[in-house]
Write a protein that holds these residues in place. Structure first.
Motif, PDB file in Angstrom:
ATOM      1  N   ARG A  78      68.633 114.293  43.856  1.00 21.17           N
ATOM      2  CA  ARG A  78      68.024 115.471  44.495  1.00 21.17           C
ATOM      3  C   ARG A  78      69.675 115.607  45.905  1.00 21.17           C
ATOM      4  NH1 ARG A  78      62.203 115.477  45.975  1.00 21.17           N
ATOM      5  NH2 ARG A  78      63.183 117.688  47.259  1.00 21.17           N
ATOM      6  N   GLY A  79      69.934 114.707  45.854  1.00 24.86           N
ATOM      7  CA  GLY A  79      70.194 114.835  46.944  1.00 24.86           C
ATOM      8  C   GLY A  79      69.854 113.583  47.998  1.00 24.86           C
ATOM      9  N   PRO A  80      71.458 112.487  48.805  1.00 28.13           N
ATOM     10  CA  PRO A  80      70.927 112.403  49.754  1.00 28.13           C
ATOM     11  C   PRO A  80      69.468 112.542  50.711  1.00 28.13           C
ATOM     12  CG  PRO A  80      72.578 113.412  50.674  1.00 28.13           C
ATOM     13  CD  PRO A  80      72.929 114.380  48.951  1.00 28.13           C
ATOM     14  N   LEU A  81      69.195 111.729  51.683  1.00 25.80           N
ATOM     15  CA  LEU A  81      67.928 111.539  52.683  1.00 25.80           C
ATOM     16  C   LEU A  81      69.350 111.703  53.838  1.00 25.80           C
ATOM     17  CD1 LEU A  81      65.989 109.048  51.371  1.00 25.80           C
ATOM     18  CD2 LEU A  81      65.161 111.442  51.502  1.00 25.80           C
ATOM     19  N   LEU A  82      69.884 111.485  53.955  1.00 21.29           N
ATOM     20  CA  LEU A  82      70.226 110.925  55.701  1.00 21.29           C
ATOM     21  C   LEU A  82      72.004 110.055  55.418  1.00 21.29           C
ATOM     22  CD1 LEU A  82      69.633 108.303  56.967  1.00 21.29           C
ATOM     23  CD2 LEU A  82      67.904 108.850  57.245  1.00 21.29           C
ATOM     24  N   SER A  83      72.490 110.142  56.405  1.00 21.63           N
ATOM     25  CA  SER A  83      73.711 109.515  56.656  1.00 21.63           C
ATOM     26  C   SER A  83      73.663 108.868  58.157  1.00 21.63           C
ATOM     27  CB  SER A  83      74.760 110.426  56.203  1.00 21.63           C
ATOM     28  OG  SER A  83      74.921 110.879  54.955  1.00 21.63           O
ATOM     29  N   VAL A  84      74.633 108.513  58.010  1.00 21.32           N
ATOM     30  CA  VAL A  84      74.931 107.782  59.758  1.00 21.32           C
ATOM     31  C   VAL A  84      76.935 108.119  59.914  1.00 21.32           C
ATOM     32  CG1 VAL A  84      75.120 105.824  61.290  1.00 21.32           C
ATOM     33  CG2 VAL A  84      73.101 106.738  59.584  1.00 21.32           C
ATOM     34  N   LEU A  85      76.865 108.729  60.535  1.00 20.27           N
ATOM     35  CA  LEU A  85      77.894 108.746  60.685  1.00 20.27           C
ATOM     36  C   LEU A  85      78.646 107.715  61.755  1.00 20.27           C
ATOM     37  CD1 LEU A  85      80.992 110.462  59.606  1.00 20.27           C
ATOM     38  CD2 LEU A  85      80.512 111.737  61.490  1.00 20.27           C
ATOM     39  N   PRO A  86      79.675 106.696  61.637  1.00 19.54           N
ATOM     40  CA  PRO A  86      79.949 106.287  62.863  1.00 19.54           C
ATOM     41  C   PRO A  86      80.648 107.418  64.400  1.00 19.54           C
ATOM     42  CG  PRO A  86      81.660 105.726  61.393  1.00 19.54           C
ATOM     43  CD  PRO A  86      80.648 106.315  60.902  1.00 19.54           C
ATOM     44  N   LEU A  87      81.047 106.789  65.090  1.00 21.41           N
ATOM     45  CA  LEU A  87      81.731 107.411  66.332  1.00 21.41           C
ATOM     46  C   LEU A  87      83.080 107.314  67.298  1.00 21.41           C
ATOM     47  CD1 LEU A  87      78.562 109.909  67.447  1.00 21.41           C
ATOM     48  CD2 LEU A  87      80.362 110.825  65.639  1.00 21.41           C
ATOM     49  N   THR A  88      82.615 105.933  67.114  1.00 21.33           N
ATOM     50  CA  THR A  88      83.342 105.367  68.153  1.00 21.33           C
ATOM     51  C   THR A  88      84.300 103.826  67.571  1.00 21.33           C
ATOM     52  OG1 THR A  88      81.757 103.603  68.600  1.00 21.33           O
ATOM     53  CG2 THR A  88      82.108 105.040  69.944  1.00 21.33           C
ATOM     54  N   ARG A  89      85.388 103.572  67.365  1.00 19.26           N
ATOM     55  CA  ARG A  89      86.315 102.625  67.406  1.00 19.26           C
ATOM     56  C   ARG A  89      85.224 100.930  67.153  1.00 19.26           C
ATOM     57  NH1 ARG A  89      87.720  99.225  64.881  1.00 19.26           N
ATOM     58  NH2 ARG A  89      89.861  97.705  64.537  1.00 19.26           N
ATOM     59  N   PRO A  90      83.940 100.723  68.738  1.00 17.08           N
ATOM     60  CA  PRO A  90      83.646  99.511  68.511  1.00 17.08           C
ATOM     61  C   PRO A  90      81.912  99.873  67.270  1.00 17.08           C
ATOM     62  CG  PRO A  90      84.498 100.366  69.937  1.00 17.08           C
ATOM     63  CD  PRO A  90      84.654 101.504  69.352  1.00 17.08           C
ATOM     64  N   ALA A  91      82.457 100.963  66.560  1.00  8.62           N
ATOM     65  CA  ALA A  91      80.640 101.360  66.319  1.00  8.62           C
ATOM     66  C   ALA A  91      80.245 100.351  65.303  1.00  8.62           C
ATOM     67  CB  ALA A  91      80.503 102.902  65.479  1.00  8.62           C
ATOM     68  N   VAL A  92      79.514  99.291  64.972  1.00  7.19           N
ATOM     69  CA  VAL A  92      78.883  98.663  63.540  1.00  7.19           C
ATOM     70  C   VAL A  92      77.660  98.969  63.640  1.00  7.19           C
ATOM     71  CG1 VAL A  92      78.623  96.060  63.633  1.00  7.19           C
ATOM     72  CG2 VAL A  92      80.238  96.577  64.841  1.00  7.19           C
ATOM     73  N   PHE A  93      77.815  98.855  62.055  1.00  5.05           N
ATOM     74  CA  PHE A  93      76.238  99.397  61.048  1.00  5.05           C
ATOM     75  C   PHE A  93      75.515  97.818  60.766  1.00  5.05           C
ATOM     76  CE2 PHE A  93      73.550 101.241  57.939  1.00  5.05           C
ATOM     77  CZ  PHE A  93      72.927 102.324  58.860  1.00  5.05           C
ATOM     78  N   VAL A  94      74.253  97.567  61.389  1.00  5.08           N
ATOM     79  CA  VAL A  94      73.864  96.839  61.003  1.00  5.08           C
ATOM     80  C   VAL A  94      72.730  97.095  60.766  1.00  5.08           C
ATOM     81  CG1 VAL A  94      73.291  94.598  60.807  1.00  5.08           C
ATOM     82  CG2 VAL A  94      75.357  94.932  61.512  1.00  5.08           C
ATOM     83  N   LEU A  95      71.359  97.018  59.034  1.00  6.03           N
ATOM     84  CA  LEU A  95      70.609  97.712  58.921  1.00  6.03           C
ATOM     85  C   LEU A  95      69.225  96.411  59.043  1.00  6.03           C
ATOM     86  CD1 LEU A  95      70.815  99.077  55.498  1.00  6.03           C
ATOM     87  CD2 LEU A  95      70.277 100.322  57.820  1.00  6.03           C
ATOM     88  N   PRO A  96      68.846  96.832  60.196  1.00  5.90           N
ATOM     89  CA  PRO A  96      67.766  95.830  60.946  1.00  5.90           C
ATOM     90  C   PRO A  96      66.530  95.320  59.643  1.00  5.90           C
ATOM     91  CG  PRO A  96      67.094  97.534  61.810  1.00  5.90           C
ATOM     92  CD  PRO A  96      68.386  97.828  60.924  1.00  5.90           C
ATOM     93  N   ARG A  97      65.765  94.533  59.970  1.00  7.90           N
ATOM     94  CA  ARG A  97      64.964  94.112  59.387  1.00  7.90           C
ATOM     95  C   ARG A  97      63.413  94.585  60.557  1.00  7.90           C
ATOM     96  NH1 ARG A  97      62.913  94.967  53.858  1.00  7.90           N
ATOM     97  NH2 ARG A  97      60.442  93.827  54.037  1.00  7.90           N
ATOM     98  N   LEU A  98      62.728  96.076  59.840  1.00  4.57           N
ATOM     99  CA  LEU A  98      61.350  96.678  60.551  1.00  4.57           C
ATOM    100  C   LEU A  98      60.088  95.907  59.820  1.00  4.57           C
ATOM    101  CD1 LEU A  98      63.049 100.586  61.388  1.00  4.57           C
ATOM    102  CD2 LEU A  98      61.968  97.690  63.396  1.00  4.57           C
ATOM    103  N   GLY A  99      59.841  95.140  60.848  1.00  6.13           N
ATOM    104  CA  GLY A  99      58.056  94.917  60.294  1.00  6.13           C
ATOM    105  C   GLY A  99      56.546  96.512  59.750  1.00  6.13           C
ATOM    106  N   GLU A 100      56.114  95.986  58.938  1.00  8.39           N
ATOM    107  CA  GLU A 100      55.357  97.053  58.756  1.00  8.39           C
ATOM    108  C   GLU A 100      54.514  97.618  60.164  1.00  8.39           C
ATOM    109  OE1 GLU A 100      55.678  98.999  56.593  1.00  8.39           O
ATOM    110  OE2 GLU A 100      56.292  98.343  55.157  1.00  8.39           O
ATOM    111  N   THR A 101      54.246  96.965  61.018  1.00 10.08           N
ATOM    112  CA  THR A 101      53.407  96.946  62.369  1.00 10.08           C
ATOM    113  C   THR A 101      53.922  97.046  63.736  1.00 10.08           C
ATOM    114  OG1 THR A 101      52.548  94.530  62.631  1.00 10.08           O
ATOM    115  CG2 THR A 101      51.345  95.909  61.133  1.00 10.08           C
ATOM    116  N   GLU A 102      55.384  97.163  63.667  1.00  8.88           N
ATOM    117  CA  GLU A 102      56.270  97.289  64.483  1.00  8.88           C
ATOM    118  C   GLU A 102      56.301  98.644  65.235  1.00  8.88           C
ATOM    119  OE1 GLU A 102      60.635  95.668  66.598  1.00  8.88           O
ATOM    120  OE2 GLU A 102      60.369  96.126  64.183  1.00  8.88           O
ATOM    121  N   PRO A 103      55.537  98.639  66.228  1.00 10.27           N
ATOM    122  CA  PRO A 103      56.064  99.817  66.790  1.00 10.27           C
ATOM    123  C   PRO A 103      57.330 100.328  67.056  1.00 10.27           C
ATOM    124  CG  PRO A 103      54.428  98.831  68.129  1.00 10.27           C
ATOM    125  CD  PRO A 103      55.172  97.847  67.326  1.00 10.27           C
ATOM    126  N   VAL A 104      57.447 102.182  66.721  1.00 10.75           N
ATOM    127  CA  VAL A 104      58.933 102.210  67.134  1.00 10.75           C
ATOM    128  C   VAL A 104      59.313 104.280  67.440  1.00 10.75           C
ATOM    129  CG1 VAL A 104      60.437 100.697  65.274  1.00 10.75           C
ATOM    130  CG2 VAL A 104      58.954 102.688  64.614  1.00 10.75           C
TER     131      VAL A 104
END
Length: 213
Positions: free
Chosen positions: A99-125
């Motif tokens: 059914r197609g993608p959920l979301l996309s993340v587009l870099p906007l600057t030359r220094p942009a680095v995309f690193v996925l963190p690991r979120l805990g189930e009980t960590e507030p965000v």
């Protein structure tokens, strides 16, 4: 019935073009100048050519017949090279439901680095207070002044998640209180993409604080 799992897709920004230099090197012409890749491995070349056409699943990139790079070894070739090109790469999260993608993340600057963190189930965000939600022709986008990425929301599911983030909430609570059920792992991965894009404050119910990497 099993719930569809997530897929992680990679593509080049639409304004990036691949050229072959006279010496056989690859030249990626992008918004911040050219990136030269000398002696690119055939697997990397194939991946980049496919990524120029649209989002790809890295596990579908095959090595040439007879190549010693197989299976998990593909990632040892691809990931370090793609990490160096992070500022030219759009990262997309989808569901394996056609059914197609959920979301996309587009870099906007030359220094942009995309690193996925690991979120805990009980960590507030929660969302950064500077995040804005804007309507586009093909969905919504999230952006924040000073952020190195922009998030494009393609389907309702990530919108439901974003709507829960006005105040601090845990990934477990988001999954439990969504208007329609999403697998808990999908909810957490949506949040991890938002965090990697610099849209979330982690572990704080009060004032804004820098996101942890």
């Amino acid at each position: 019935m099993d719930e569809p799992g997530t897929v992680h897709l990679w593509s080049l920004r639409e304004d990036v073009a691949i050229e072959r230099g006279d010496d056989g090197d690859l030249l990626l012409a992008g918004p911040w100048g050219d990136e030269r890749i000398g002696d690119a491995h055939p697997v990397l070349r194939e991946a980049l050519y496919r990524m120029e056409l649209g989002p790809v699943l890295l596990s579908n990139i095959e090595s040439a017949p007879g190549s010693p790079v197989l299976g998990a070894g593909l990632y040892l070739v691809l990931l370090p090279a793609l990490r160096r090109l992070s500022h030219l790469i759009v990262r997309t999260l989808g569901l394996a439901d056609l059914r197609g993608p959920l979301l996309s993340v587009l870099p906007l600057t030359r220094p942009a680095v995309f690193v996925l963190p690991r979120l805990g189930e009980t960590e507030p965000v929660r969302l950064h207070r500077g995040v804005t939600l804007l309507l586009e022709a093909k969905g919504f986008r999230l952006e924040r002044g000073g952020a190195q990425h922009r998030v494009l929301l393609h389907r309702p599911e990530p919108m439901w998640v974003v709507a829960m983030l006005a105040a601090a909430i845990t990934p477990e609570a988001v999954a439990r209180t969504l208007p329609l059920p999403l697998p808990r792992t999908v909810t957490r991965e949506i949040l991890e993409y938002l965090a990697a894009a610099g849209m979330l404050v982690r572990g704080s119910a009060g004032r804004d604080s820098p996101d942890r990497p």
